[in-house]
Design an enzyme around this catalytic site. Structure first.
Site: not given
Lengths: 80, 357
Positions: B69, B128, B186, B325
């Site tokens: 969002l 992506d 991303c 991570c």
């Protein structure tokens, strides 16, 4: 001779700057530049795919460089 | 023919001599397929629908997540959990009922790509991941469709038009698909929310120009934007022999990644036990960025992924080294890198990341 290198994407992370002045032997070509950078910044070795531009044009590995050339390292990025 | 309501709706286009009635009719007749309704796909879709592109296809099998969002501006909080392609189609129809929206809530793969692309004039790649990007490029080459390409990384974006009137393709820039761990995506490294907006609008602008036949398309060019420095650079690229090789049918997504060595995995629950019972035997390395580590961590040392190659000698050979991570992807890449570098100690990856999702 000295060349200017602009860094993009992951190469900016690896080298830790967005621009770099870099010393090269006279009449070095793009291949020699890349080998030299890979020796100075070993993390570049993992990049199997990297576009190099010289004075805003896509460069071939055999292209000879001149003093004051503006070089760009442009790795592929995939984010969407 | 444009209907009277459309004449009002597209008034500001009709006033432009470069577009006018003829251009608006071309937009209405155009069929554009958008791959990915994410950060790039959202602004592209929104502006193409507003501009009156007559037929818009959306390929995306993903569902809306809260973390989308921040930048995927077609989605609202209530849409979380719903299919992105379906939510997008609803929003676009509400914006412009003159637009026909085709929804393909499926994963693009080498089996369905040609069939999906065939009915469209132009393909927009807002995906992506590298395997999809090569598949999109190669399918466009095989079917001779122009491709509007955009891609983002942190604060940097790339835009180009490929395979337009025999111009260069993505493979002329990057002949060989990179391995998955060469450039983090991303979800691992983050992206400035407005960046895909900026790049997405450059992409939508290229679509408008190609359809209306105006201006100079970014064919044979690669535009780079550095949002932090407001630095825009345009590089010239020529069509090379790589454009036509290899044949698209040989590019299965799995071929785009080098084979990975097997890395031992540990779950968050197991790791918690290890930390309680034998902490002195363990060397936990968190490869996230320092600010992520500061916000929440399981202990251990923080070596951001990019710094790892220079800190390999810091890893103890006599302890069990566990990488962690946020999601388990960067740490898997870290464990692989360490093993590839010849580290002979025991190496584990924390599967699913520090939050155990």
């Amino acid at each position: 001779m000295q060349v200017k290198i602009a860094l993009f994407g992951i190469t900016k992370e690896i080298i830790g700057a967005s621009k770099l002045n870099y010393q090269l032997s006279e009449k070095a070509d793009v291949n020699q530049l890349l080998s030299s950078l890979k020796a100075d910044y070993p993390a570049l070795q993992k990049l199997t795919s990297l576009m190099i531009a010289v004075n805003d044009d896509y460069a071939t590995p055999e292209q000879t460089l001149s003093a004051h050339d503006e070089i760009a390292l442009i790795p592929p990025v995939c984010g969407g | 023919m444009l209907e009277s309501e459309e004449l009002k709706r597209y008034n500001r286009h009709l006033l432009l001599p470069e577009i006018g009635f003829a251009g608006q009719e071309k937009l209405k007749a155009a069929k554009v397929l958008v791959i990915g309704a994410g950060g790039l796909g959202c602004p592209v879709l929104q502006y193409l629908a507003a501009a009156g592109v007559g037929t818009i296809g959306i390929v995306d099998d993903d569902v809306v997540d809260f973390s989308n969002l921040q930048r995927q501006i077609l989605f609202a909080t209530v849409d979380v959990g719903r299919k992105k392609a379906e939510v997008s189609a609803e929003k676009l129809k509400a914006l412009n009922s003159f637009v026909t929206v085709q929804v393909y809530p499926e994963r693009l793969n080498s089996e369905n790509a040609a069939e999906l692309f065939r009915p469209y004039d132009l393909i927009v790649d807002g995906s992506d991941n590298f395997p999809t990007r090569y598949l999109v490029n190669d399918t466009c080459v095989a079917l001779n469709k122009p491709l509007v390409f955009g891609s983002v990384f942190k604060f940097d974006g790339q835009v180009a038009v490929f395979n337009y009137q025999n111009g260069p393709t993505y493979r002329c820039l990057y002949p060989t698909p990179p391995t998955a761990d060469e450039s983090p995506n991303c979800s691992d490294i983050g992206v400035l929310g407005v960046l895909p907006g900026l790049i997405g609008l450059y992409m939508a602008n290229e679509v408008m120009k190609l359809v209306c036949g105006i201006g100079t398309p970014l064919s044979g060019k690669l535009l780079l934007l550095d949002a932090l420095e407001n630095r825009t650079s345009i590089f010239t690229v020529r069509r090379s022999a790589a454009a036509d090789q290899p044949a698209p049918e040989t590019i299965a997504p799995e071929n785009c990644q080098a084979p990975k060595p097997i890395i031992a995995q540990v779950s968050l629950m197991e790791l918690t036990d290890w930390l309680e019972q034998e902490e002195d035997q363990l060397y936990l390395v968190d490869v996230r960025e320092p600010q992520e580590f500061a916000a929440y961590n399981l202990g251990g040392v923080n070596i951001p992924f990019a710094d790892l190659p220079n800190k390999l000698t810091q890893l103890p050979q006599d302890k069990t080294v566990v990488f962690c991570c946020a999601t388990g992807q960067r740490s898997l890449a870290a464990a692989t890198l360490v093993q590839d570098a010849g580290f002979t100690g025991e190496v584990y990856n924390l599967r699913g990341g520090v939050l155990g999702s």
